[in-house]
Design an enzyme around this catalytic site. Structure first.
Site, PDB file in Angstrom:
ATOM      1  N   ASP A 338      52.146  82.236  47.507  1.00 40.36           N
ATOM      2  CA  ASP A 338      52.389  83.481  47.263  1.00 40.36           C
ATOM      3  C   ASP A 338      51.143  84.686  47.620  1.00 40.36           C
ATOM      4  OD1 ASP A 338      50.732  82.220  45.284  1.00 40.36           O
ATOM      5  OD2 ASP A 338      50.580  84.159  43.987  1.00 40.36           O
ATOM      6  N   GLU A 339      51.611  86.013  47.875  1.00 42.93           N
ATOM      7  CA  GLU A 339      50.817  86.967  48.065  1.00 42.93           C
ATOM      8  C   GLU A 339      49.712  86.891  49.043  1.00 42.93           C
ATOM      9  OE1 GLU A 339      50.035  89.581  44.160  1.00 42.93           O
ATOM     10  OE2 GLU A 339      49.051  87.751  44.075  1.00 42.93           O
TER      11      GLU A 339
END
Lengths: 588, 576
Positions: A338-339
């Site tokens: 993620d991210e």
């Protein structure tokens, strides 16, 4: 047998006060409303019938039979529940008024058709329970279903001298096979003891997946045999890491409670803590996260990402993944993704060179996925779970072909039902953790320091709300997700029947920037209970109407019971509301 | 000589494997003293026989404090997250000498809490005007001690005194019950933070947990049960515990509103009791579930109220007596025929409230000889209020909770002393979602339209005073904002407040701490550095250390940041 001679022939006469009532009145002096007797179970079973409000005392020699000594986890569960049942002496806030049988119940008979079924995704957790004057039987397909039934039985017991309802039939099975809780042990550390308590509370709520977000940018608390330096240098200290023995104990504890432990090592983003041992494989590590006038290097303080263009990255990652698959038994292995922050990558010359030569950030991520995903699925024989970002971006993502649908599960956290639909339409199975409903850390203000935005004395103009009503007070996902918000989420919203089949279930999440074990129970409970019920038997009554009003009273009772069981769950209302059902509603 | 590593450093390194930044050594004190000087980073070990002298055996509260701090100092073995690097003296400190000029000063509003502390190789002295100032100084001394083998800084001079005399915490024990034990722990934590007023919001509509000798039925029927009420002995123990910690206990019996619980014993004196709070299509009977108000037009009301007030003044020693008077609801009163008759005959709701105040205020001030504290509503409304002449400024203090600095200014301009509890800054329960049941507003699956935000960012999630008041918000409130120097003199101080609809002792510590510490520092020494700049950035690091220290002292305070931020000072700031 009964202790009170005057009650010896009360069944099936007209209802008269339960013999323990005077005991309860000592405890609660407010008048007890004469409500229809209800059983307070959490989560509510799929199907329950209780013909007449009658109960039977448990024999002081009550036992669960057989002991299943050959099945160590089930055996432990039967011992645990026997002890709980006989010692809990639960005092309902509003005690049921019932007839008491003059016989007593000496045992619960357990019948399991497939004792060898492992605790794995999709395992049959159904059970049926029948209690009458002549005996009690719990039938389940697997030991794990039996544990769910034992929990239900334990919740049926109340009183200083324990009694259980009779004339009762329950058939029960979960709506979703994946009912989880994510705990982030990187931002702040949690003791093994507090993780045990959390798993125990999960089993009370029939949850079955402990998603252990072990590492992140802030610390690397797990000691891995092939890469001991990661924890030695990247954990918060020797008292704040998980040894191999700790991990094994947690997994064993999970098995004894029917809770799978799914490990997550978040990568390639969220990995600043790896730089303490291996600075060469981490970009932008130890840089200030939000340089003035430039793009931020991370979503929050603690910047650092694995460098997919550095060969050594894969050596370390493979060792980590290998150890993880050796330590953890579960079919799922969560690998984060993620991210991913491009500005952080671009602090590395190899990356900027790659980009200036026409390469893209997506290609860099794809390289990382291509060199790790097959290793997890083919070599380690695990199903990979990633956060949705790897497919949906918005900033960096890979092509769907990089992620085989048969070996990849995606976990959604953005855009509510929209992203769930996008993921299942792309052919993936999905775990739902919508931040709008299931993020338990939200709405607690900001935690970043040296922040002048709180220093406002006057009312804020309506287009600059921060501290005033309408402002988020510093929390990106404000407001706070109250139990009612959690409870009302329909994780299948707007999906076709076909699409809905790819929804495995959901997970609430506690990100720990502002939490550690001092506040753990209050952050989790009873809000996690709200999700637990919805994922087990839904949030609607038999007429298909949302049952949040009825659930309020039941959850109040359940919260007090959890507190007595050692879980410091938060009160959801004044006790007055529990004593005066309906009086604290918004609408009568 | 050149600085050499502190002898305990290796011990700390075992504990924290992350590299220790070589920062200038600093002392982590909370609240920050008014004035501190520490010439060189040097410390001296405490002798294992360290003692505080003299024992002041004649002053039971100070004596207890001395005993308590001696034990804490020798046993705490505090481990700073970032340990100071200091020179260690090769002698040891065997005692702290206490000198108090007025040992007989009672713990009362405005008591002198100043102290000065001097520690050198040749000895240490704590000088204070009163025993209560000495307690503040003992707390400071205890915070200066650290290490497995305890050491204290030397070459240190502190002069310290509070900016405000009233530094309080309100706890609501009616919506949910708190054990005496948890109240003790809260008072103890308050003393760690040099707070001096425990505002005990004892009763409200939901329960009446205090057993009063003249009106025992109120608790017998109005409390949540026999295990959930405060006996006379409990109350006395709490007051004694407060005295031993330099914390005044100010009782509040909220009236005439917020009194549904009285109806369990006396239904005849309470209007609208046991009615559903929000009847469809009609005005709500209360601000929240649990409707019921004392009826000022019923004679018996005053008989019960006088008994309650009398008992309260007998049980509690403090000069202040808080009598509530917030959120009076006219719809609830109007369920009573006497009230509707009075109104239809040309009377006003204000007159009804004024009658109540006129028949109770003089009793409290003249007969019971107390100063009355009311919530601002009694003067400012908005719905029901009395004329200022009803409330003599010399015997009435008002506590503000609405409209921030605006209401503070209105109150002091009207001539009253004020206690500041702005809900926008100081309400610790805010931003936790709603708690009222059967509420369909949470059942929204789609994104909400921008003019109907409830669950989405911009919505309050069901909490009227959202968002949550983080420690930084609490810390930055200037309670004297926009006041003239003359007006500011009438601001006694402030109180943070924990209303307990969604709290009880399971979550008490986390709700209170360390956010209450933020207010405690601001009320003690302000929120600005010596250059007059707001010091919230520096305070972050200090509060982090203080939070961990409170946890070790048994207060389950919430972490304000990842531990990584404490280990890497400045790296978690918004701006570098």
């Amino acid at each position: 047998m009964t202790m009170i001679p005057s009650m010896t022939s009360s069944f099936p006469m007209a209802p008269k006060p339960f013999f323990l009532l005077s005991f309860f009145l000592l405890f609660l002096l407010l008048p007890i409303s004469s409500l229809p007797s209800t059983l307070n179970l959490w989560p509510q079973p799929t199907s329950i019938s209780w013909s007449t409000p009658a109960a039977i005392p448990l024999s002081p020699y009550f036992s669960i039979q057989p002991h299943f000594s050959s099945h160590i986890y089930l055996h432990r569960a039967t011992i645990r529940y026997t002890r709980l049942i006989l010692s809990e002496r639960h005092r309902p806030i509003i005690p049921p008024v019932i007839n008491l049988s003059n016989s007593s119940l000496s045992s619960l008979h357990l019948s399991i058709s497939d004792l060898s079924a492992p605790l794995q995704p999709g395992v049959d957790e159904s059970y049926s329970l029948y209690i009458s004057t002549s005996g009690a039987t719990l039938t389940a397909a697997t030991p794990w279903g039996a544990m769910r039934g034992l929990e239900t039985f334990s919740q049926l017991v109340w009183g200083h001298q324990p009694v259980v309802p009779i004339g009762l039939r329950i058939f029960d099975k979960p709506l979703f096979t994946h009912r989880g809780l994510l705990l982030d042990t990187s931002r702040n550390f949690y003791s093994v003891r507090s993780i045990f308590r959390t798993i125990r509370a999960m089993s009370y709520n029939k949850m079955n997946v402990f998603h252990w977000h072990i590492t992140d940018s802030q610390s690397f608390p797990i000691v891995l045999p092939s890469e001991p330096e990661l924890a030695a240098k990247g954990s918060y200290g020797s008292g704040m890491s998980y040894s191999t023995r700790d991990v094994k104990r947690i997994i064993q504890y999970g098995l004894s409670h029917g809770v799978r432990v799914v490990p997550e090592i978040d990568m390639p983003g969220h990995t600043a803590s790896w730089a303490e041992a291996y600075p060469e494989i981490v970009t932008c590590a130890n840089r200030f996260w939000a340089p003035t006038g430039k793009p931020a290097l991370a979503a929050e303080p603690g910047a650092g990402e694995l460098n997919p263009l550095h060969a050594k990255t894969y050596q370390v990652v493979q060792n980590v993944l290998h150890d993880l698959s050796t330590l953890f038994l579960d079919q799922y292995l969560h690998a984060g993704a993620d991210e991913v922050n491009t500005a952080c990558w671009e602090t590395d010359p190899a990356v900027t060179h790659f980009i200036s030569a026409g390469g893209t950030h997506d290609q860099i991520l794809e390289k990382f996925i291509n060199l790790t995903h097959p290793y997890i699925t083919d070599t380690l024989n695990r199903t990979v779970v990633y956060w949705e970002d790897v497919l949906l971006g918005p900033y960096v993502k890979v092509r769907p072909a990089t992620l085989p649908t048969e070996s990849t599960i995606l976990q959604t956290w953005n855009n509510r039902a929209k992203n769930t639909k996008r993921i299942v339409q792309a052919g993936y199975q999905v775990i739902v953790s919508s931040s709008d409903f299931y993020y338990l850390d939200c709405g607690h203000g900001g935690w970043v320091g040296n922040d002048s935005r709180y220093d406002v004395q006057e009312a804020e103009p309506s287009d600059e709300l921060f501290n005033d009503p309408g402002g988020n007070g510093g929390s990106w996902c404000a407001p706070y997700k109250s139990w009612q918000r959690v409870y009302n989420y329909d994780i299948l919203y707007n999906l076709t029947e076909e699409e809905a089949k790819r929804v495995l279930g959901g997970e609430v999440a506690l990100w720990s920037e502002q939490a550690d074990e001092t506040v753990l129970d209050a952050k989790l409970w009873p809000r996690t209970s709200a999700a637990a019920e919805v994922l087990w038997s839904g949030n609607r009554d038999s007429d298909g109407i949302k049952r949040y009003a009825e659930a309020t009273d039941r959850l109040n009772e359940w919260r007090y019971r959890m507190v007595r069981r050692g879980i410091q769950a938060e009160p959801i209302q004044p006790l007055w509301c529990v004593l005066n059902p309906g009086m604290c509603n918004l609408e009568q």
